[in-house]
Enzyme design. Structure first.
Site, mmCIF file in Angstrom:
data_model
loop_
_atom_site.group_PDB
_atom_site.id
_atom_site.type_symbol
_atom_site.label_atom_id
_atom_site.label_comp_id
_atom_site.label_asym_id
_atom_site.label_seq_id
_atom_site.Cartn_x
_atom_site.Cartn_y
_atom_site.Cartn_z
ATOM 1 N N GLU A 34 -1.337 -0.744 4.927
ATOM 2 C CA GLU A 34 -0.249 -1.092 5.825
ATOM 3 C C GLU A 34 -0.319 -0.578 7.351
ATOM 4 O O GLU A 34 -1.240 0.204 7.692
ATOM 5 C CB GLU A 34 0.784 -0.693 5.180
ATOM 6 C CG GLU A 34 1.037 -0.928 3.725
ATOM 7 C CD GLU A 34 1.514 -2.406 3.652
ATOM 8 O OE1 GLU A 34 1.455 -3.279 4.583
ATOM 9 O OE2 GLU A 34 2.211 -3.031 2.725
ATOM 10 N N ASN A 54 2.021 -8.740 8.290
ATOM 11 C CA ASN A 54 2.158 -7.563 9.193
ATOM 12 C C ASN A 54 1.055 -6.897 9.634
ATOM 13 O O ASN A 54 0.833 -5.956 9.862
ATOM 14 C CB ASN A 54 2.999 -6.648 8.508
ATOM 15 C CG ASN A 54 2.261 -6.030 7.222
ATOM 16 O OD1 ASN A 54 1.107 -6.240 6.956
ATOM 17 N ND2 ASN A 54 2.861 -5.035 6.515
ATOM 18 N N ASP A 89 -8.268 -4.480 -3.261
ATOM 19 C CA ASP A 89 -6.961 -3.786 -3.563
ATOM 20 C C ASP A 89 -6.360 -3.953 -4.896
ATOM 21 O O ASP A 89 -6.883 -5.061 -5.720
ATOM 22 C CB ASP A 89 -5.993 -3.877 -2.403
ATOM 23 C CG ASP A 89 -5.891 -5.426 -1.941
ATOM 24 O OD1 ASP A 89 -6.272 -6.270 -2.739
ATOM 25 O OD2 ASP A 89 -4.949 -5.555 -1.024
ATOM 26 N N HIS A 140 -1.663 -6.229 7.764
ATOM 27 C CA HIS A 140 -2.409 -5.363 7.109
ATOM 28 C C HIS A 140 -3.719 -5.945 6.435
ATOM 29 O O HIS A 140 -3.871 -7.296 6.321
ATOM 30 C CB HIS A 140 -1.447 -4.878 5.627
ATOM 31 C CG HIS A 140 -1.310 -5.862 4.811
ATOM 32 N ND1 HIS A 140 0.044 -5.780 3.978
ATOM 33 C CD2 HIS A 140 -1.973 -6.976 4.096
ATOM 34 C CE1 HIS A 140 0.111 -6.650 3.035
ATOM 35 N NE2 HIS A 140 -1.013 -7.543 3.130
#
Ligand code: GLP
Length: 228
Positions: A131, A124, A56, A126
């Site tokens: 996400e 979280n 990413d 991801h």
């Protein structure tokens, strides 16, 4: 953790010197990169035929920005080993045309096929910048960062605003890798790992999809596993 991960990566490089590998960024893999650099120097392992992709990148961001993943990977790995420039394929956060950038990147990965994908995981849950609630069928694309990620990662952007978006390898692409190593360290990753190890596969928790991968290795410390 980093030594174990390094041994696995090294074993794969020795079996296939032209390995196609997907790389993560963040705090967690720093020790792995340090170990790989050590291996390169001491054991004279060549990185020249390895093809590198990354997972990413923030968008928009300049390559020279200290927070770009381009900068991170150059500094922590590529500039310290004998990687070949034409074998390094990183998502370009400077592009004016993110759609085309993602399509080109996806095509390159399909042409090369990832032998090994190394991933970290967000608090979280991801993976990359996929996400919560990202589709399990997603491919490389431009995404909005979640409020939680913006809040969490803002601390790295001293005096600057964190980019609101990112380019990320999609979940379907990740799952197409022949082998995946997931790295997780520290108490704050425990809840994400629970979704992978004990939970059901659910798009609310992107990491949970890895349970369906046929060749997944989780390298985690006791705190992340909730045993420390
Ligand atoms: C970041 C990146 C991920 C990374 C994750 C964990 O925001 N998008 O690719 O794996 O969060 O980062 P860290 O290892 O610093 O906890």
């Amino acid at each position: 953790m980093s030594k174990i991960a390094c041994e696995i990566v090294l074993g794969d490089i020795l079996k296939k010197p032209n390995l196609v590998i997907g790389l993560p960024t963040g705090r967690t893999p720093l020790g792995l990169y340090r170990n790989l650099v050590w291996v390169y120097k001491k054991r004279k392992i060549s990185f020249s035929r390895i093809k590198f992709f990354n997972v990413d990148e923030y968008y928009p961001i300049k390559k020279r920005d200290q927070n770009s993943f381009y900068h991170y990977l150059s500094k922590n790995l590529f500039n310290k080993v004998n990687a070949t420039a034409s074998n390094i394929h990183l998502l370009n956060g400077e592009t004016k045309n993110p759609k085309r950038e993602c399509a080109d990147y996806g095509r390159k990965i399909r042409e090369n096929l990832l032998d090994l994908l190394i991933l970290g995981v967000g608090v979280n849950s991801h993976i990359g910048f996929n996400e919560p609630c990202s589709s399990f069928n997603s491919r490389t694309r431009l995404v909005e960062l979640s409020e939680e990620t913006i809040k969490r990662n803002s601390r790295f952007f001293k005096n600057k605003k964190i980019p609101p978006k990112a380019l990320t390898m999609g979940i379907k692409t990740m799952m197409s890798a022949k082998k995946i190593i997931l790295l997780a360290s520290g108490k704050e990753k425990h809840s994400a790992l629970k979704h992978l190890i004990n939970g059901s596969v659910n798009e609310k928790f992107p990491v949970s999809i890895l349970k369906r991968h046929k060749n997944l290795i989780v390298v985690a410390d006791k705190k992340a596993l909730g045993r420390g």
